[in-house]
Design a protein around this motif. Sequence first.
Motif, PDB file in Angstrom:
ATOM      1  N   VAL A  47       0.850  -1.182   0.000  1.00 25.02           N
ATOM      2  CA  VAL A  47       0.000   0.000   0.000  1.00 25.02           C
ATOM      3  C   VAL A  47       0.889   1.237   0.000  1.00 25.02           C
ATOM      4  O   VAL A  47       2.083   1.177   0.276  1.00 25.02           O
ATOM      5  CB  VAL A  47      -0.922   0.037   1.233  1.00 25.02           C
ATOM      6  N   GLU A  48       0.258   2.368  -0.321  1.00 24.03           N
ATOM      7  CA  GLU A  48       0.913   3.665  -0.182  1.00 24.03           C
ATOM      8  C   GLU A  48       0.387   4.332   1.083  1.00 24.03           C
ATOM      9  O   GLU A  48      -0.802   4.225   1.395  1.00 24.03           O
ATOM     10  CB  GLU A  48       0.645   4.558  -1.389  1.00 24.03           C
ATOM     11  N   ALA A  49       1.259   5.024   1.801  1.00 30.24           N
ATOM     12  CA  ALA A  49       0.883   5.647   3.063  1.00 30.24           C
ATOM     13  C   ALA A  49       0.838   7.159   2.926  1.00 30.24           C
ATOM     14  O   ALA A  49       1.434   7.746   2.020  1.00 30.24           O
ATOM     15  CB  ALA A  49       1.860   5.249   4.166  1.00 30.24           C
ATOM     16  N   ALA A  50       0.080   7.789   3.822  1.00 23.57           N
ATOM     17  CA  ALA A  50      -0.007   9.243   3.867  1.00 23.57           C
ATOM     18  C   ALA A  50      -0.217   9.672   5.302  1.00 23.57           C
ATOM     19  O   ALA A  50      -0.648   8.880   6.160  1.00 23.57           O
ATOM     20  CB  ALA A  50      -1.139   9.751   2.984  1.00 23.57           C
ATOM     21  N   THR A 363      -0.536   7.647  10.662  1.00 30.23           N
ATOM     22  CA  THR A 363      -0.236   7.226   9.297  1.00 30.23           C
ATOM     23  C   THR A 363      -1.397   6.396   8.777  1.00 30.23           C
ATOM     24  O   THR A 363      -1.853   5.467   9.441  1.00 30.23           O
ATOM     25  CB  THR A 363       1.063   6.406   9.244  1.00 30.23           C
ATOM     26  N   ILE A 364      -1.881   6.760   7.602  1.00 31.02           N
ATOM     27  CA  ILE A 364      -3.027   6.062   7.025  1.00 31.02           C
ATOM     28  C   ILE A 364      -2.667   5.519   5.652  1.00 31.02           C
ATOM     29  O   ILE A 364      -1.670   5.906   5.055  1.00 31.02           O
ATOM     30  CB  ILE A 364      -4.241   7.002   6.904  1.00 31.02           C
ATOM     31  N   VAL A 365      -3.503   4.590   5.183  1.00 30.43           N
ATOM     32  CA  VAL A 365      -3.320   4.037   3.849  1.00 30.43           C
ATOM     33  C   VAL A 365      -3.862   5.042   2.843  1.00 30.43           C
ATOM     34  O   VAL A 365      -5.029   5.432   2.914  1.00 30.43           O
ATOM     35  CB  VAL A 365      -4.036   2.687   3.703  1.00 30.43           C
ATOM     36  N   ALA A 366      -3.000   5.470   1.922  1.00 32.47           N
ATOM     37  CA  ALA A 366      -3.422   6.447   0.925  1.00 32.47           C
ATOM     38  C   ALA A 366      -4.014   5.780  -0.295  1.00 32.47           C
ATOM     39  O   ALA A 366      -5.003   6.241  -0.853  1.00 32.47           O
ATOM     40  CB  ALA A 366      -2.248   7.323   0.528  1.00 32.47           C
ATOM     41  N   ARG A 367      -3.425   4.687  -0.722  1.00 34.61           N
ATOM     42  CA  ARG A 367      -3.928   3.931  -1.878  1.00 34.61           C
ATOM     43  C   ARG A 367      -3.872   2.454  -1.562  1.00 34.61           C
ATOM     44  O   ARG A 367      -2.958   1.984  -0.890  1.00 34.61           O
ATOM     45  CB  ARG A 367      -3.097   4.231  -3.121  1.00 34.61           C
ATOM     46  N   GLY A 368      -4.865   1.718  -2.078  1.00 29.93           N
ATOM     47  CA  GLY A 368      -4.920   0.285  -1.841  1.00 29.93           C
ATOM     48  C   GLY A 368      -5.770  -0.085  -0.657  1.00 29.93           C
ATOM     49  O   GLY A 368      -5.697  -1.211  -0.162  1.00 29.93           O
TER      50      GLY A 368
END
Length: 386
Positions: A47-50, A363-368
């Motif tokens: 996943v990507e994080a944001a 920190t959250i999941v940005a994509r996926g």
Amino acid sequence: MRRTVFLTAAVALGGLLAFRVYQESGAGTDGSKGGGSGGPGSRAQVVEAATPESSRITEQVSLVGSLRAAQRVEVTPKLSGRVVEIRVDRGDWVGAGQVIARLEDDELRQQVRRAEAALQVAEASVAQREAELAGRQLELDRLQNLARDGVVSSQQLQQAETNLQVSNAQKALARAQVAQAEAELEELRIRLGQTEIVSPLTGSVAQRYIDVGALVSSSTPLVLILDLSTVKTVVNVPEREINKIAVGNQARVVVDALAGREFQGRVLRISPLLDAQTRTAPVEIELDNRDGLLKAEMFARVDLNLEADRDALMIPRDSLVYRSNRPGVFVIDGESVRFQAVVTGVAEGDRIEVVSGLSVGETIVARGANLLKTGDSVRVMHPEGD
């Protein structure tokens, strides 16, 4: 043969039941659906994080309206009469005070000449009364001198004084007649001036309603004049937003007829009365139009600022998911994730505001995130070069 078919069906049914049990045991405790297997030893999803960011935003509402002239006047004559001249037509520019049409004035001119003559007669009458008054004053002075010598009787002296009083009254009357003649003459001159119809404002002629020779009255419009140096549009703002608007707020106006060109406007007036049917209030927005590009009745799209800039917690739109119709995000805890319900606010581009449920630093999941459920293992993918 029948036994074989029966055994085959039983095996198939048993496999289906086992698959259902496996699905139920894999469902997340938060009620969400996910594609990951979860649990120890499961394969981590990439996943990507944001990180939620605090930034300044301005809340807006999008509305539509039509442009109108700041001033719009239908010019009508003050007198009834026949039109003998029209000096403007549709599209012409006129200045304030410019003559745009004339009514016939022969009869009024004749009345003015008669009133001028009447004034001259009244003024001559005043001159006559002043001469008579001067003569009677001299007569009274003479008789008073003779009365001291005892030559004139008191009756003659009293008669001379009465004659002087009469002359004074006649002079006052003559002067009043002059004032009356002057007033009548001024009235006729005003009416004569009103046969020339002038523009009350500077602007453009939008409509011409009559032709030369038409008989008009004081209620007959001759032309329509618009002042387009400033234009305005009225939009209907929903009641839930009306208290967030203040006079002077900025507005972005997009005009489709000008290839989507943008113009800056400001809130000029806010109606205190809501429409009982639509629950909206009219808000008037003013735009500068010194270059003359904007025309009356053009369709306009308005993005209206509702309140001053404020701080807001923003996250990427792609990080927002829904589980059981609840919006939320997946928070990364170490190597796994958990679903966190949030309350969202305004959207701004590819970001969305989080009103509650999340804080800066998480920190959250940005994509996926769409295929995840609580407890799934994840591996954060870093951009190349990090």
